[in-house]
Design an enzyme around this catalytic site. Structure first.
Site, PDB file in Angstrom:
ATOM      1  N   THR A 127       0.872  -1.176   0.000  1.00  0.00           N
ATOM      2  CA  THR A 127       0.000   0.000   0.000  1.00  0.00           C
ATOM      3  C   THR A 127       0.906   1.222   0.000  1.00  0.00           C
ATOM      4  O   THR A 127       1.626   1.455   0.983  1.00  0.00           O
ATOM      5  CB  THR A 127      -0.894   0.029   1.263  1.00  0.00           C
ATOM      6  OG1 THR A 127      -1.679  -1.160   1.294  1.00  0.00           O
ATOM      7  CG2 THR A 127      -1.809   1.236   1.243  1.00  0.00           C
ATOM      8  N   LYS A 157      -7.857   1.517  -2.922  1.00  0.00           N
ATOM      9  CA  LYS A 157      -7.499   1.054  -1.567  1.00  0.00           C
ATOM     10  C   LYS A 157      -7.608   2.214  -0.554  1.00  0.00           C
ATOM     11  O   LYS A 157      -8.191   2.063   0.515  1.00  0.00           O
ATOM     12  CB  LYS A 157      -6.080   0.476  -1.606  1.00  0.00           C
ATOM     13  CG  LYS A 157      -5.397   0.303  -0.285  1.00  0.00           C
ATOM     14  CD  LYS A 157      -5.716  -0.992   0.397  1.00  0.00           C
ATOM     15  CE  LYS A 157      -5.046  -1.037   1.763  1.00  0.00           C
ATOM     16  NZ  LYS A 157      -5.428  -2.157   2.556  1.00  0.00           N
ATOM     17  N   LYS A 214      -1.442   5.157   8.607  1.00  0.00           N
ATOM     18  CA  LYS A 214      -0.650   5.245   7.367  1.00  0.00           C
ATOM     19  C   LYS A 214      -1.575   5.444   6.159  1.00  0.00           C
ATOM     20  O   LYS A 214      -1.349   6.320   5.330  1.00  0.00           O
ATOM     21  CB  LYS A 214       0.168   3.951   7.197  1.00  0.00           C
ATOM     22  CG  LYS A 214       0.861   3.844   5.860  1.00  0.00           C
ATOM     23  CD  LYS A 214       1.408   2.456   5.558  1.00  0.00           C
ATOM     24  CE  LYS A 214       1.770   2.365   4.086  1.00  0.00           C
ATOM     25  NZ  LYS A 214       2.337   1.108   3.673  1.00  0.00           N
TER      26      LYS A 214
HETATM   27  P1  NAD Z   1       6.280  -5.757   7.025  1.00  0.00           P
HETATM   28  O1  NAD Z   1       7.038  -4.611   7.559  1.00  0.00           O
HETATM   29  O2  NAD Z   1       5.963  -6.906   7.920  1.00  0.00           O
HETATM   30  O3  NAD Z   1       7.030  -6.354   5.716  1.00  0.00           O
HETATM   31  C1  NAD Z   1       7.767  -5.601   4.801  1.00  0.00           C
HETATM   32  C2  NAD Z   1       9.054  -6.359   4.510  1.00  0.00           C
HETATM   33  O4  NAD Z   1       9.758  -5.728   3.446  1.00  0.00           O
HETATM   34  C3  NAD Z   1      10.019  -6.387   5.706  1.00  0.00           C
HETATM   35  O5  NAD Z   1      10.251  -7.737   6.097  1.00  0.00           O
HETATM   36  C4  NAD Z   1      11.289  -5.716   5.169  1.00  0.00           C
HETATM   37  O6  NAD Z   1      12.494  -6.297   5.667  1.00  0.00           O
HETATM   38  C5  NAD Z   1      11.142  -5.948   3.685  1.00  0.00           C
HETATM   39  N1  NAD Z   1      11.932  -5.040   2.846  1.00  0.00           N
HETATM   40  C6  NAD Z   1      12.031  -3.692   2.910  1.00  0.00           C
HETATM   41  N2  NAD Z   1      12.859  -3.229   1.960  1.00  0.00           N
HETATM   42  C7  NAD Z   1      13.302  -4.307   1.268  1.00  0.00           C
HETATM   43  C8  NAD Z   1      14.189  -4.495   0.182  1.00  0.00           C
HETATM   44  N3  NAD Z   1      14.816  -3.464  -0.396  1.00  0.00           N
HETATM   45  N4  NAD Z   1      14.410  -5.749  -0.276  1.00  0.00           N
HETATM   46  C9  NAD Z   1      13.797  -6.806   0.305  1.00  0.00           C
HETATM   47  N5  NAD Z   1      12.951  -6.704   1.352  1.00  0.00           N
HETATM   48  C10 NAD Z   1      12.716  -5.463   1.832  1.00  0.00           C
HETATM   49  O7  NAD Z   1       4.926  -5.145   6.436  1.00  0.00           O
HETATM   50  P2  NAD Z   1       3.536  -5.916   6.127  1.00  0.00           P
HETATM   51  O8  NAD Z   1       2.645  -5.852   7.310  1.00  0.00           O
HETATM   52  O9  NAD Z   1       3.847  -7.229   5.489  1.00  0.00           O
HETATM   53  O10 NAD Z   1       2.892  -4.916   5.052  1.00  0.00           O
HETATM   54  C11 NAD Z   1       3.386  -4.849   3.732  1.00  0.00           C
HETATM   55  C12 NAD Z   1       2.494  -3.884   2.951  1.00  0.00           C
HETATM   56  O11 NAD Z   1       1.155  -4.371   2.948  1.00  0.00           O
HETATM   57  C13 NAD Z   1       2.447  -2.477   3.541  1.00  0.00           C
HETATM   58  O12 NAD Z   1       2.477  -1.555   2.478  1.00  0.00           O
HETATM   59  C14 NAD Z   1       1.136  -2.442   4.295  1.00  0.00           C
HETATM   60  O13 NAD Z   1       0.594  -1.135   4.375  1.00  0.00           O
HETATM   61  C15 NAD Z   1       0.271  -3.350   3.422  1.00  0.00           C
HETATM   62  N6  NAD Z   1      -0.833  -4.022   4.129  1.00  0.00           N
HETATM   63  C16 NAD Z   1      -0.625  -4.597   5.345  1.00  0.00           C
HETATM   64  C17 NAD Z   1      -1.684  -5.232   5.991  1.00  0.00           C
HETATM   65  C18 NAD Z   1      -1.479  -5.888   7.328  1.00  0.00           C
HETATM   66  O14 NAD Z   1      -2.491  -6.224   7.971  1.00  0.00           O
HETATM   67  N7  NAD Z   1      -0.255  -6.099   7.781  1.00  0.00           N
HETATM   68  C19 NAD Z   1      -2.959  -5.277   5.381  1.00  0.00           C
HETATM   69  C20 NAD Z   1      -3.128  -4.723   4.116  1.00  0.00           C
HETATM   70  C21 NAD Z   1      -2.053  -4.085   3.491  1.00  0.00           C
END
Ligand code: NAD
EC number: 1.1.1.31
Length: 291
Positions: free
Chosen positions: A92, A167, A242
Site C-alpha cells: 500500500t 485502496k 498510514k
Molecule cells: P512488514 O514490515 O511486515 O514487511 C515488509 C518487509 O519488506 C520487511 O520484512 C522488510 O524487511 C522488507 N523489505 C524492505 N525493503 C526491502 C528491500 N529493499 N528488499 C527486500 N525486502 C525489503 O509489512 P507488512 O505488514 O507485510 O505490510 C506490507 C504492505 O502491505 C504495507 O504496504 C502495508 O501497508 C500493506 N498491508 C498490510 C496489511 C497488514 O495487515 N499487515 C494489510 C493490508 C495491506
C-alpha cells in the site's frame, strides 16, 4: 511452469509467497531480513540471497514492502533485467509513487500492475485477499491468474495507480465509519442505551456498516471483532493511520476536499501517540470514551 520472485517476506508477504508456492508456482523469496527468508523456505518458498538472485529467470516479480520509497528502490534495481517480465506491487503506497513505478516498468519493457490488498494477515494466510489492481488491460490479464492463487477477489480498478486509489478511498471510508460507530456506542453508554439494543437497531437500519456488523468496536456483538479480544489486531491503528495519511496526501494533490478524513487522521494519530499504535484500530473507542 511459471516462476515467481517474491520480494518482501514480512507479515503479509511471507504467507502470500507461501500460498503461491502451495499453488504450484515455483517461487523464490528475498527479504533484507535473512531470518524471514529462512522461515519462508520452511513453507516452500526457495531462499534467495539477493534481489538479483531472486529475479534471475523469473517470469513475474512481486513486491510487498512498506512504502513507496521502498517499492521504487526495488523496482529501480529490478528494471535493468525486467524486459518481458511482469512486475506486481502489492504494497500500500502513495498514488504518485505507484505511477512512477509503472513508468519505470514501461521504460524497461515490462508489464506492471499496482495491486494493493485488503484482508490482512488472516486473508494472506487463507489466500482470500482482495486485490485492487491498476494498470493496462494486458498487464492485468497477465497478473490475474497469479493473484488468484493468493486471493478470493481480483478487481481491475483502472489505469496506473488506480488500485492504490481504490485502496485508500476504501480505507478512508473504513477509518471514518469506525470512528462514527465508536462515537455512537459511547453516546449510547452515556444515554443509558445498551450496546445490544443499539446493535440490534442499527444493524438493520440506516446506520449499518461493516464497522458495525462485522467489526463492532464493543465486545460480544460480532464474532470476528477484535473488541472480543482486548483489541488484539486485526488491523493495527498504525496501519490505518498510514492509509489515512496517504488518502490526505492524495486529496491535497488532487484538490479534493477531505474534511472528515482530516479529522479521522488526527484522531488515529492521537490514539497512536497514546501508545495504541499496535492495537486494533477499532480500539479508537477508548480515545472517544476518554480512557
Ligand atoms: P512488514 O514490515 O511486515 O514487511 C515488509 C518487509 O519488506 C520487511 O520484512 C522488510 O524487511 C522488507 N523489505 C524492505 N525493503 C526491502 C528491500 N529493499 N528488499 C527486500 N525486502 C525489503 O509489512 P507488512 O505488514 O507485510 O505490510 C506490507 C504492505 O502491505 C504495507 O504496504 C502495508 O501497508 C500493506 N498491508 C498490510 C496489511 C497488514 O495487515 N499487515 C494489510 C493490508 C495491506
Amino acid at each position: 511452469m511459471m516462476r515467481a520472485a517474491f520480494i518482501g517476506l514480512g507479515n503479509m508477504g511471507r504467507p502470500m509467497a507461501a500460498a503461491l508456492a502451495r499453488a504450484g508456482v515455483e517461487t523464490r523469496g528475498f527479504d533484507l531480513n535473512a531470518s524471514l527468508v529462512e522461515a519462508a523456505a520452511q513453507e516452500g518458498v526457495a531462499a534467495a540471497g539477493s534481489l538479483r538472485e531472486a529475479i534471475e529467470g523469473a517470469d513475474v516479480a512481486i513486491t510487498m514492502l512498506q512504502s513507496g520509497d521502498q517499492t521504487l528502490a526495488v523496482w529501480r534495481e529490478i528494471a535493468p533485467q525486467a524486459r518481458g517480465k511482469l512486475l506486481i506491487d502489492c504494497s500500500t503506497i502513495d498514488v504518485e509513487s505507484a505511477r512512477a513505478a509503472h513508468r519505470l516498468a514501461q521504460e524497461s519493457g515490462a508489464l506492471s500492475v499496482d495491486a494493493p490488498v485488503s484482508g490482512g494477515v488472516a486473508g494472506a494466510k487463507a489466500a482470500t485477499l482482495t486485490f485492487m489492481c491498476g494498470g493496462e488491460a494486458e498487464a492485468f490479464a497477465a497478473a490475474r491468474p497469479i493473484l488468484e492463487h493468493m486471493g478470493a477477489h481480483v478487481l481491475h480498478c483502472g489505469g496506473a495507480g488506480m488500485g492504490q486509489a481504490a485502496k485508500i478511498c476504501n480505507n478512508l471510508m473504513l477509518g471514518a465509519t469506525m470512528i462514527a460507530t465508536a462515537e455512537a456506542f459511547v453516546l449510547a453508554e452515556r444515554l443509558g442505551l445498551s450496546h445490544r439494543a443499539l446493535f440490534d437497531a442499527a444493524s438493520i437500519s440506516s446506520g449499518q456498516s461493516w464497522s458495525l456488523t462485522t467489526y463492532c468496536p464493543v465486545p460480544e456483538m460480532t464474532p470476528a471483532s477484535p473488541a472480543n479480544n482486548d483489541y488484539r489486531p486485526g488491523f493495527m491503528t498504525a496501519l490505518m493511520l498510514k492509509d489515512l495519511r496517504l488518502a490526505q496526501e492524495a486529496a491535497a494533490q488532487a484538490g479534493a476536499a477531505s474534511p472528515v478524513g482530516a479529522v479521522a487522521t488526527q484522531l488515529y494519530a492521537l490514539h497512536q501517540a497514546a501508545g495504541q499504535g499496535g492495537a486494533d484500530f477499532s480500539s479508537i473507542i477508548r480515545l472517544i470514551r476518554g480512557e
